[in-house]
Design a protein around this motif. Sequence first.
Motif, mmCIF file in Angstrom:
data_model
loop_
_atom_site.group_PDB
_atom_site.id
_atom_site.type_symbol
_atom_site.label_atom_id
_atom_site.label_comp_id
_atom_site.label_asym_id
_atom_site.label_seq_id
_atom_site.Cartn_x
_atom_site.Cartn_y
_atom_site.Cartn_z
ATOM 1 N N ALA A 214 -68.665 4.425 -8.562
ATOM 2 C CA ALA A 214 -68.173 3.777 -9.780
ATOM 3 C C ALA A 214 -66.918 4.453 -10.329
ATOM 4 C CB ALA A 214 -69.264 3.785 -10.850
ATOM 5 N N MET A 215 -66.468 5.527 -9.696
ATOM 6 C CA MET A 215 -65.310 6.262 -10.189
ATOM 7 C C MET A 215 -64.013 5.733 -9.585
ATOM 8 S SD MET A 215 -66.666 10.198 -10.057
ATOM 9 C CE MET A 215 -68.092 10.730 -11.009
ATOM 10 N N ALA A 216 -62.988 5.681 -10.387
ATOM 11 C CA ALA A 216 -61.679 5.236 -9.901
ATOM 12 C C ALA A 216 -61.128 6.190 -8.843
ATOM 13 C CB ALA A 216 -60.704 5.116 -11.066
ATOM 14 N N THR A 217 -61.502 7.458 -8.927
ATOM 15 C CA THR A 217 -61.037 8.439 -7.944
ATOM 16 C C THR A 217 -61.708 8.264 -6.587
ATOM 17 O OG1 THR A 217 -62.684 9.973 -8.851
ATOM 18 C CG2 THR A 217 -60.432 10.195 -9.646
ATOM 19 N N ASP A 218 -62.812 7.515 -6.543
ATOM 20 C CA ASP A 218 -63.518 7.171 -5.309
ATOM 21 C C ASP A 218 -63.792 8.385 -4.422
ATOM 22 O OD1 ASP A 218 -64.802 5.363 -3.656
ATOM 23 O OD2 ASP A 218 -63.006 4.955 -2.468
ATOM 24 N N PRO A 219 -64.397 9.439 -4.985
ATOM 25 C CA PRO A 219 -64.662 10.629 -4.166
ATOM 26 C C PRO A 219 -65.861 10.435 -3.255
ATOM 27 C CG PRO A 219 -65.547 10.937 -6.351
ATOM 28 C CD PRO A 219 -64.881 9.590 -6.359
ATOM 29 N N HIS A 220 -65.994 11.310 -2.296
ATOM 30 C CA HIS A 220 -67.114 11.309 -1.376
ATOM 31 C C HIS A 220 -67.847 12.638 -1.525
ATOM 32 C CE1 HIS A 220 -69.298 11.500 2.471
ATOM 33 N NE2 HIS A 220 -69.137 10.184 2.564
ATOM 34 N N ALA A 221 -69.149 12.635 -1.359
ATOM 35 C CA ALA A 221 -69.922 13.862 -1.539
ATOM 36 C C ALA A 221 -69.412 14.995 -0.658
ATOM 37 C CB ALA A 221 -71.401 13.584 -1.260
ATOM 38 N N ASP A 222 -69.066 14.688 0.589
ATOM 39 C CA ASP A 222 -68.570 15.731 1.490
ATOM 40 C C ASP A 222 -67.251 16.317 0.991
ATOM 41 O OD1 ASP A 222 -70.750 15.323 3.104
ATOM 42 O OD2 ASP A 222 -69.675 14.104 4.580
ATOM 43 N N THR A 223 -66.416 15.476 0.398
ATOM 44 C CA THR A 223 -65.139 15.944 -0.142
ATOM 45 C C THR A 223 -65.370 16.911 -1.299
ATOM 46 O OG1 THR A 223 -64.120 13.839 0.449
ATOM 47 C CG2 THR A 223 -62.929 15.210 -1.126
ATOM 48 N N LEU A 224 -66.351 16.600 -2.146
ATOM 49 C CA LEU A 224 -66.666 17.483 -3.265
ATOM 50 C C LEU A 224 -67.182 18.828 -2.763
ATOM 51 C CD1 LEU A 224 -68.445 15.028 -5.742
ATOM 52 C CD2 LEU A 224 -66.003 15.498 -5.464
ATOM 53 N N ARG A 225 -68.048 18.791 -1.761
ATOM 54 C CA ARG A 225 -68.587 20.035 -1.210
ATOM 55 C C ARG A 225 -67.476 20.885 -0.605
ATOM 56 N NH1 ARG A 225 -71.424 17.945 2.263
ATOM 57 N NH2 ARG A 225 -73.372 17.706 1.085
ATOM 58 N N ASP A 226 -66.599 20.250 0.158
ATOM 59 C CA ASP A 226 -65.498 20.989 0.786
ATOM 60 C C ASP A 226 -64.580 21.599 -0.263
ATOM 61 O OD1 ASP A 226 -66.513 20.246 3.243
ATOM 62 O OD2 ASP A 226 -65.042 18.654 3.597
ATOM 63 N N THR A 239 -71.879 31.140 -4.071
ATOM 64 C CA THR A 239 -72.020 30.651 -2.697
ATOM 65 C C THR A 239 -72.203 29.145 -2.717
ATOM 66 O OG1 THR A 239 -73.090 32.715 -2.012
ATOM 67 C CG2 THR A 239 -73.383 30.797 -0.578
ATOM 68 N N VAL A 240 -71.394 28.429 -1.944
ATOM 69 C CA VAL A 240 -71.538 26.983 -1.793
ATOM 70 C C VAL A 240 -72.266 26.734 -0.477
ATOM 71 C CG1 VAL A 240 -70.347 24.769 -1.633
ATOM 72 C CG2 VAL A 240 -69.411 26.595 -3.086
ATOM 73 N N ARG A 241 -73.447 26.164 -0.574
ATOM 74 C CA ARG A 241 -74.249 25.919 0.616
ATOM 75 C C ARG A 241 -73.702 24.726 1.396
ATOM 76 N NH1 ARG A 241 -76.292 30.733 1.339
ATOM 77 N NH2 ARG A 241 -77.579 31.447 -0.424
ATOM 78 N N GLU A 242 -73.670 24.870 2.716
ATOM 79 C CA GLU A 242 -73.121 23.808 3.564
ATOM 80 C C GLU A 242 -74.030 22.601 3.623
ATOM 81 O OE1 GLU A 242 -72.181 25.237 7.417
ATOM 82 O OE2 GLU A 242 -70.770 26.775 6.700
ATOM 83 N N LYS A 243 -75.332 22.839 3.434
ATOM 84 C CA LYS A 243 -76.298 21.758 3.548
ATOM 85 C C LYS A 243 -77.098 21.616 2.270
ATOM 86 C CE LYS A 243 -76.829 22.197 8.565
ATOM 87 N NZ LYS A 243 -77.795 22.391 9.690
ATOM 88 N N ALA A 255 -89.944 35.729 -9.377
ATOM 89 C CA ALA A 255 -88.581 35.975 -8.900
ATOM 90 C C ALA A 255 -88.046 37.309 -9.401
ATOM 91 C CB ALA A 255 -87.665 34.844 -9.355
ATOM 92 N N GLU A 256 -87.333 38.010 -8.534
ATOM 93 C CA GLU A 256 -86.691 39.272 -8.876
ATOM 94 C C GLU A 256 -85.341 38.994 -9.548
ATOM 95 O OE1 GLU A 256 -87.849 42.398 -8.497
ATOM 96 O OE2 GLU A 256 -89.754 41.507 -7.847
ATOM 97 N N PRO A 257 -84.827 39.937 -10.335
ATOM 98 C CA PRO A 257 -83.486 39.766 -10.926
ATOM 99 C C PRO A 257 -82.442 39.517 -9.838
ATOM 100 C CG PRO A 257 -84.614 41.622 -11.937
ATOM 101 C CD PRO A 257 -85.467 41.195 -10.785
ATOM 102 N N TRP A 258 -81.513 38.641 -10.151
ATOM 103 C CA TRP A 258 -80.505 38.204 -9.168
ATOM 104 C C TRP A 258 -79.241 37.846 -9.923
ATOM 105 C CZ3 TRP A 258 -79.658 32.596 -7.777
ATOM 106 C CH2 TRP A 258 -78.743 32.450 -6.729
ATOM 107 N N ASP A 259 -78.088 38.235 -9.403
ATOM 108 C CA ASP A 259 -76.825 38.025 -10.105
ATOM 109 C C ASP A 259 -75.894 37.047 -9.405
ATOM 110 O OD1 ASP A 259 -77.355 39.917 -12.249
ATOM 111 O OD2 ASP A 259 -77.185 41.465 -10.711
ATOM 112 N N GLY A 260 -76.395 36.329 -8.416
ATOM 113 C CA GLY A 260 -75.575 35.360 -7.707
ATOM 114 C C GLY A 260 -75.672 33.970 -8.308
ATOM 115 N N LEU A 261 -74.995 33.034 -7.670
ATOM 116 C CA LEU A 261 -74.976 31.629 -8.090
ATOM 117 C C LEU A 261 -74.837 30.774 -6.838
ATOM 118 C CD1 LEU A 261 -74.679 29.324 -10.208
ATOM 119 C CD2 LEU A 261 -72.269 29.945 -10.388
ATOM 120 N N GLU A 262 -75.799 29.897 -6.620
ATOM 121 C CA GLU A 262 -75.773 28.991 -5.473
ATOM 122 C C GLU A 262 -75.398 27.584 -5.929
ATOM 123 O OE1 GLU A 262 -79.003 29.860 -2.122
ATOM 124 O OE2 GLU A 262 -79.895 29.572 -4.083
ATOM 125 N N LEU A 263 -74.528 26.926 -5.175
ATOM 126 C CA LEU A 263 -74.130 25.557 -5.474
ATOM 127 C C LEU A 263 -74.465 24.656 -4.286
ATOM 128 C CD1 LEU A 263 -70.584 26.141 -7.051
ATOM 129 C CD2 LEU A 263 -72.828 26.184 -8.176
#
Length: 309
Positions: A214-226, A239-243, A255-263
């Motif tokens: 529905a966006m005028a920019t017409d993005p694709h999920a793979d494009t956003l991930r890349d 860290t951006v996960r490939e899958k 869960a133990e304390p953790w200072d990272g961020l997964e996307l």
Amino acid sequence: MTHTVFIDGAAGTTGLEIAERLAGRSEFTVFSLDDEKRKDPAARREALNEADVAILCLPDEAAREAIGLIDPASRTRIIDASSAHRTSEGWCYGFPELVGPDRVADALRVSNPGCYPTGFLALVAPLVREGLLPADWPFTVNAVSGYSGGGKALIERFEADGAPAFRSYGYDLAHKHLPEMKAHAGLEHPVLFAPSVVSAYRGMIVEVPLHLGAMATDPHADTLRDALAAFYADSRVVTVREKAPIGELLLERSAEPWDGLELFVCGNEGGWNARLVARLDNLGKGASGAAVQNLNLLCGLPETAGLRP
């Protein structure tokens, strides 16, 4: 060189976790005020003005009061973990991955990002900058957090007999994180934010669902991930996960304390719909870990020293 660090509000959850991360580090001399002096304006004024860096782990009004106690000529550098100054002029927004580590390192006053905005902004801000997501889109955010982010009262409520399993809130649509999300993502409209809390002490999942077709920019999920992978390619924290996750994402009670961020970027067949997802520790990159990351930068130290990214 040893840096003196004053934690104002050291008895709270954020202050305790910052102190734990700094324990045993020879680069810092960490101090706080005891119960008799922590609300004494004269004692606080002296501590705030004598420290190399003061970290404010306080409610918003108390954080503003602390700034008022600092001599205008003082060179004390400030990291404010409250939401009092996250959109204030003259403050650096302490998200090094978004604003640049050099900007944080050179700042006199740094405002630590909120936990929910950390997940949202990490996902959305780079994509809006790149023009892949429109700034005028009506973004929605669904998020769930461990109960430690709610302070002592909520912690006691969730750890008492008969504690709730789930708490949804923010139904007045006026959550204090909204200005921060809008401003630092460069959006034209406030986001629609649906926060909730579960019976896990720490952890957070933040999700942004998108109807890409529905966006005028017409993005694709793979494009956003890349695009996200390229943006965070040099980060030791994000860290951006490939899958996409297979089946489910979990918050563990133990869960133990953790200072990272997964996307994660999850797309349907064809990629025209997507769910952007961030997973983090609300007390780590969402609070205390972020404060220590910013402290390292202010003091010219390795960005992830003392952290568990």
